[in-house]
Design an enzyme around this catalytic site. Structure first.
Site, PDB file in Angstrom:
ATOM      1  N   HIS A 186       0.834  -1.211   0.000  1.00 34.92           N
ATOM      2  CA  HIS A 186       0.000   0.000   0.000  1.00 34.92           C
ATOM      3  C   HIS A 186       0.864   1.255   0.000  1.00 34.92           C
ATOM      4  CE1 HIS A 186       0.292   1.189   4.344  1.00 34.92           C
ATOM      5  NE2 HIS A 186       0.387  -0.098   4.582  1.00 34.92           N
ATOM      6  N   ASP A 224      -0.215   4.488   0.973  1.00 32.56           N
ATOM      7  CA  ASP A 224      -0.493   5.566   1.924  1.00 32.56           C
ATOM      8  C   ASP A 224       0.283   5.376   3.212  1.00 32.56           C
ATOM      9  OD1 ASP A 224      -2.187   3.312   2.561  1.00 32.56           O
ATOM     10  OD2 ASP A 224      -3.344   4.610   3.894  1.00 32.56           O
ATOM     11  N   ASP A 250       6.295   1.801   6.362  1.00 30.27           N
ATOM     12  CA  ASP A 250       4.964   1.217   6.268  1.00 30.27           C
ATOM     13  C   ASP A 250       4.151   2.088   5.333  1.00 30.27           C
ATOM     14  OD1 ASP A 250       2.495   0.113   6.620  1.00 30.27           O
ATOM     15  OD2 ASP A 250       2.256   0.766   8.696  1.00 30.27           O
ATOM     16  N   GLU A 284      -4.893   2.010   2.954  1.00 28.48           N
ATOM     17  CA  GLU A 284      -4.856   0.882   3.889  1.00 28.48           C
ATOM     18  C   GLU A 284      -4.960   1.371   5.321  1.00 28.48           C
ATOM     19  OE1 GLU A 284      -3.082  -2.168   6.608  1.00 28.48           O
ATOM     20  OE2 GLU A 284      -2.461  -0.108   6.290  1.00 28.48           O
ATOM     21  N   GLU A 285      -4.282   2.476   5.600  1.00 27.61           N
ATOM     22  CA  GLU A 285      -4.189   2.947   6.992  1.00 27.61           C
ATOM     23  C   GLU A 285      -5.532   3.440   7.523  1.00 27.61           C
ATOM     24  OE1 GLU A 285      -1.738   2.292   8.720  1.00 27.61           O
ATOM     25  OE2 GLU A 285       0.035   2.189   7.446  1.00 27.61           O
ATOM     26  N   ASP A 288       3.676  -6.076   3.773  1.00 27.88           N
ATOM     27  CA  ASP A 288       3.286  -4.939   4.609  1.00 27.88           C
ATOM     28  C   ASP A 288       3.550  -5.240   6.082  1.00 27.88           C
ATOM     29  OD1 ASP A 288       2.148  -2.507   5.347  1.00 27.88           O
ATOM     30  OD2 ASP A 288       0.099  -3.286   5.318  1.00 27.88           O
ATOM     31  N   HIS A 306       4.390   4.026  12.239  1.00 32.87           N
ATOM     32  CA  HIS A 306       3.369   5.051  12.476  1.00 32.87           C
ATOM     33  C   HIS A 306       3.837   6.229  13.309  1.00 32.87           C
ATOM     34  CE1 HIS A 306      -0.227   2.159  11.521  1.00 32.87           C
ATOM     35  NE2 HIS A 306       0.767   2.065  10.656  1.00 32.87           N
TER      36      HIS A 306
HETATM   37 ZN   LIG Z   1       1.013  -1.019   6.398  1.00 31.55          ZN
END
Ligand SMILES: [Zn+2]
Length: 417
Positions: A83, A85, A145, A179-180, A202, A384
């Site tokens: 992903h 994003d 990520d 995805e997030e 991921d 994150h």
């Molecule tokens: Zn991820």
């Protein structure tokens, strides 16, 4: 020594500097225009690399194909998904820094932000003695990520095209938005993707191989109170906030995220707002076990019923919505897909780390749409936030594992014949 791949780190460096944060408040697809900018640039790059049939689907996913180098039509078509994003943390102005040959014990200053990566706080750093680490400058997240996954997939494609002697079946690539914020894969076009099985790339650290996730639901409890002057409230006032507190206290205290681990599920109160007149409580419900998951939802409903029965009238409204399901309930019937990844890791000298995820992945949804899709490590740590980092060598190992998956699947068929 790990194998190096041309362009891997350059790509990663370039990708993380493009802000692709998704936005939960947006109703467009992708949720942010900057993700579309990234996907447009990526589509051009995939064409340059030599992938074919590059097309963006209505759900925002960018698909591309790589033709087989074996004639055997029985070799499975394998999908690889990442992903684009990044999570809900500043993703603007990412300025990655490279720490070459980290010693596994020093504190790493994150730019001049004052923040540091300290092995005393983040013991995972000790695993990386001798690695080249990529960190943030302390102002943003890194976006490994899942830009690590994106860079690994594009580099894999470039490498395979440069090495046509490597025997593999058809490969299907997918790069998705959002995805997030949990909705990227809601409408994944399984038929158009045309793979027999797939992997999301991921996951976190080296060796991660995930095929079980939570079952997930969101619940909103809305309470209508009856507010009157507190001086004359006796027997008349129904304080919506108090009813909310009663509701929450009726839930089991030993089923909260802060006291659960492994396979224990929970009710998580994520927001509570209101006045004496009206209040609402927002929960997420999580459990790996489908029966226990259903019981948790039923328990909320019966608490609401009980409180309503005790009140002068129905004042509590409960709305529960399922979000995703444990892909393990489907993948238990496709263990060969998990085993293939395991074999590729072991062959590369990597010990597979197989644990149920206390969360979900795009694979949770894609698997339930009919395409078995476990999750593989991409390399990131501390995702994150500003303490996110990734090892160059682990990213290289991720590419090696992907090559191993493709070649093992192809050689299995050669043996079968
Ligand atoms: Zn991820």
């Amino acid at each position: 020594m790990t194998k190096t791949y041309d362009g891997l780190i350059d790509r990663f460096w370039r990708y993380v500097q493009m802000d692709t944060q998704s936005d939960e408040q947006s109703s467009s697809t992708p949720s942010t225009a900057k993700q579309q900018d990234f996907l447009d640039a990526l589509a051009a790059e995939l064409a340059t690399v030599g992938l074919t049939n590059i097309r963006q689907m209505p759900d925002g996913y960018l698909f591309a194909d790589l033709a087989a180098t074996v004639a055997d039509k029985t070799v499975p078509k394998i999908g690889l998904i990442a992903h684009v994003d990044t999570a809900d943390f500043n993703g603007h102005g990412v300025a990655p820094q490279l720490v070459k040959n980290y010693d596994g014990q020093s504190t790493i200053p994150l730019g001049d932000s004052g923040y540091v990566l300290d092995p005393a706080t983040f013991p995972s750093l000790k695993k990386y003695a001798g690695h080249d680490l990529i960190t943030t400058d302390g102002q943003t997240l890194l976006g490994a990520d899942d830009k690590a996954g994106v860079a690994e997939l594009v580099t894999l494609a470039a490498y395979l095209i440069d090495h046509p002697e490597i025997k593999h079946g058809p490969v299907r690539f997918a790069f998705g938005p959002d995805e997030e914020i949990g909705r990227g894969a809601d409408h994944f076009q399984v038929a158009d993707f045309d793979a027999d099985f797939a992997y999301t790339v991921d996951g976190g650290p080296l060796g991660e191989l995930e095929w079980e996730t939570f079952n997930a639901a969101a619940a909103t409890v809305t309470i209508q109170g009856q507010n009157v002057h507190p001086g004359t409230a006796k027997g008349t006032m129904v304080n919506a906030l108090q009813v909310g507190i009663d509701f929450h206290n009726a839930l089991p205290a030993d089923q909260r995220p802060e006291v659960t681990t492994d396979r224990a599920g929970f009710f998580h109160l994520i927001a509570m707002t209101g006045t004496a007149d009206q209040a609402s409580l927002h929960y997420i419900i999580r459990d790996h076990d489908r029966t226990l998951f259903e019981e948790k939802k039923a328990r909320m409903a019966s608490i609401a019923d009980q409180l309503n029965a005790d009140l002068d009238q129905d004042r509590i409204e409960l709305a529960v919505q399922d979000q995703y399901y444990n892909m393990g309930d489907r993948l238990k019937d496709h263990q060969e897909v998990v085993a293939l990844a395991k074999r590729a890791m072991v062959a590369a000298g990597i010990e597979p780390v197989i644990e149920p995820v206390r969360g979900g992945t795009d694979g949770s949804k894609i698997t339930f749409l009919g395409l078995p899709t476990p999750n593989l490590f991409a390399g990131g740590e501390n995702m994150h936030g500003r303490f996110e980092y990734v090892s160059k060598q682990v990213m290289e190992q991720a590419v090696t594992v992907l090559i191993g998956i493709l070649t093992t699947a192809a050689s299995d068929r050669a043996v079968d014949q």
